[in-house]
Write a protein that holds these residues in place. Structure first.
Motif, mmCIF file in Angstrom:
data_model
loop_
_atom_site.group_PDB
_atom_site.id
_atom_site.type_symbol
_atom_site.label_atom_id
_atom_site.label_comp_id
_atom_site.label_asym_id
_atom_site.label_seq_id
_atom_site.Cartn_x
_atom_site.Cartn_y
_atom_site.Cartn_z
ATOM 1 N N THR A 108 5.760 27.031 50.778
ATOM 2 C CA THR A 108 6.792 27.527 51.692
ATOM 3 C C THR A 108 8.163 27.492 51.033
ATOM 4 O O THR A 108 8.985 28.399 51.203
ATOM 5 C CB THR A 108 6.806 26.682 52.981
ATOM 6 N N CYS A 161 11.272 30.325 56.790
ATOM 7 C CA CYS A 161 10.757 29.314 55.867
ATOM 8 C C CYS A 161 11.755 28.165 55.719
ATOM 9 O O CYS A 161 11.364 26.990 55.642
ATOM 10 C CB CYS A 161 10.478 29.938 54.496
ATOM 11 N N ILE A 188 -0.286 24.603 56.410
ATOM 12 C CA ILE A 188 0.879 25.128 55.698
ATOM 13 C C ILE A 188 1.279 24.169 54.589
ATOM 14 O O ILE A 188 1.346 22.954 54.792
ATOM 15 C CB ILE A 188 2.047 25.340 56.671
#
Length: 531
Positions: free
Chosen positions: A24, A44, A19
């Motif tokens: 994000t 998020c 990630i």
């Protein structure tokens, strides 16, 4: 092309990489699709709050690279601050880690050279992400990265050690010449279409490699097609505006080059408000701007006794505009008349322009009585400002900026009511008006003199235009940005806040640019086909 791009992105599945804090953070900024003021993807925000590194930054926790850490940290802080949550995570002075004792921002101690792309990312992030009260390290990061990039540009050394991209020097140059305060969306897009390398961009690692999901020709082709659609729509709207302008009689009598003024006004509107569905807002901005300029010239046309003429003629214009359908169509009813008045006198002009203004309100209202009433109220408030004691050029410029923002909002359907009502109900709305009026007043009146005076900074160095404007209204612009982008808890919707920012940035752009630059951008954005 849209389906091809959707299929390509869909085929990646969940992917095989970890990630990204940077990605994000951008997803976390998406506003709720339900119309409320919260994020669409609150998970998020939670991920960002839970994955801050021990030193207060965000990015890869094992491998330390300044470009990754800086842009990831800035993006995450902007995301948290936009929703006014987890403020504690934004106050740890994390960027001080990248600043050494000499005031430089580096990847690691004793590094041999800097990266142009890393410094450019740092500059743009620090330039756009600073609010009043933030850690001063952001301003130091902005100053350092800007000085580094300007020095590299002066020596023609804008090639990068991480990427081979023909458009990078031009992209960096545009970013240096147009800070975020003067960067209008459609101008930036038009320039980036020439800077984006597509499949020709190559990254440098141990070997050369390409990232086809980041830079490819399909994206470029789709972007050019979209911009071409925008240009075709603009040309149709411009054709309609020319027909409207040609019907206005005697407008050039007051020193307004009607088509030239209208084209510039429309360009500024279209450069900010470009969505196809928002044509009414663009056209309202352009028409209001050129008519306000004509009326201003009319009210200033008596050089012998300017203030008295302003007050008397403005009062007559308000009366004619308000009651024009009910009073006789005769010059004898003008209280501003003098024995030597003629067809080109202020009173004659006021009568003519009042008729044009009534027709414009009817055109924009399209039969909606409530909209017509709001538009009339906005114009009357602007006109009545001329009858007060404060008739300086600065106050007039600020009042006109508010008139443009109010006109756009009324024609969009988002606002209908008197400004006094809105001020009482929405404190945040009053703050937007106050900042917009203050900034635009100073940009329209003080900026030219300050720039021409060759003002010096605290180090005794002559300031360029960008430095001079930042010194003049930089703090107020950051305060306005804070009002616009911090959406959590605001009583004013995002689109309305953006309208005030668009108008203010258009004033900043005009103050910064030479007439030749504006003409060049008009040609590039509206009339030159994207190939």
């Amino acid at each position: 092309m849209i389906e091809a791009i959707r299929a390509a992105l869909g085929s990646t599945g969940d992917g095989e990489i970890n990630i990204s804090a940077y990605d994000t953070a951008w997803v976390a900024l998406v506003k709720s699709l339900n119309g409320d003021e919260g994020p669409q993807f609150p998970s998020c925000i939670d991920w960002i709050a839970q994955n801050q590194l021990p030193d207060g930054s965000w990015g890869d926790g094992i491998f330390f690279l300044v470009q990754d850490r800086i842009i990831s940290t800035l993006a995450c802080i902007i995301a948290l601050k936009s929703w006014k949550i987890h403020d504690d995570a934004c106050k740890k002075g994390v960027f001080k880690r990248f600043e050494n004792g000499d005031g430089q921002f580096v990847c690691y101690a004793r590094q041999s050279n800097q990266s142009v792309s890393a410094m450019y990312n740092l500059y743009r992030a620090a330039d756009q992400g600073s609010f009043p009260g933030d850690d001063p390290v952001l301003q130091r990061a902005k100053s350092y990265s800007r000085a580094f990039l300007r020095e590299r540009r002066a020596s023609d050394q804008l090639n990068d050690k991480w990427i081979i991209s023909e458009g990078l020097p031009s992209e960096v140059g545009y970013g240096l010449d147009f800070p975020w305060e003067a960067c209008l969306p459609r101008i930036e897009t038009r320039m980036y279409l020439e800077q984006y390398g597509g499949s020709h961009d190559v990254w440098i690692g141990k070997v050369l490699y390409r990232m086809n999901m980041v830079s490819n020709d399909m994206y470029l082709k789709a972007a050019k097609a979209d911009f071409g659609n925008f240009q075709r729509l603009c040309r149709l709207e411009w054709h309609d505006l020319k027909r409207w302008c040609d019907k206005i009689s005697n407008i050039e009598t007051y020193g307004v080059a009607s088509r030239g003024a209208l084209l510039r006004a429309y360009f500024l509107a279209a450069a900010c408000i470009f969505e196809p569905s928002r044509a009414a807002e663009r056209l309202a901005w352009a028409r209001a701007a050129v008519l306000a300029e004509a009326i201003s010239c009319c009210l200033l046309s008596n050089v012998d006794d300017a203030c008295a003429c302003n007050k008397t003629t403005a009062e007559w214009l308000v009366q004619e505009f308000t009651n024009g359908d009910d009073i006789a169509d005769s010059y004898e009813y003008s209280p501003a008349r003098r024995d030597d008045d003629g067809p080109n006198s202020p009173a004659w002009g006021a009568s003519s322009l009042a008729g044009v203004l009534r027709e414009l309100v009817n055109l924009q209202a399209s039969g909606n009585a409530a909209v017509a009433g709001c538009l009339r109220g906005a114009w009357i408030e602007w006109l009545m400002a001329w009858t007060g004691k404060e008739t300086e050029k600065a106050s007039r410029a600020g009042d006109t900026a508010l008139l443009l923002a109010r006109t756009v909002e009324i024609c969009s359907g988002r606002r209908c009511g008197t400004e006094k009502d809105l001020d009482l109900l929405l404190r945040d709305y009053s703050k937007l008006q106050q900042l917009t009026r203050c900034i635009c007043s100073r940009l329209a009146t003080e900026a030219p003199a300050l720039i021409e005076s060759n003002a010096v900074n605290q180090n005794g160095e002559t300031m360029d235009k960008i430095d001079a404007l930042d010194r003049m209204v930089g703090l107020e612009m950051r305060e306005l940005a804070q009002c616009v982008f911090r959406s959590g808890g605001s009583s004013v919707d995002r689109e309305t806040r953006q309208t005030f920012l668009h108008v203010t940035k258009s004033y900043y752009y005009v103050a910064l640019c030479s007439p030749e630059t504006v003409e060049h951008h008009i040609s590039k954005v509206l009339f030159e086909d994207v190939v």
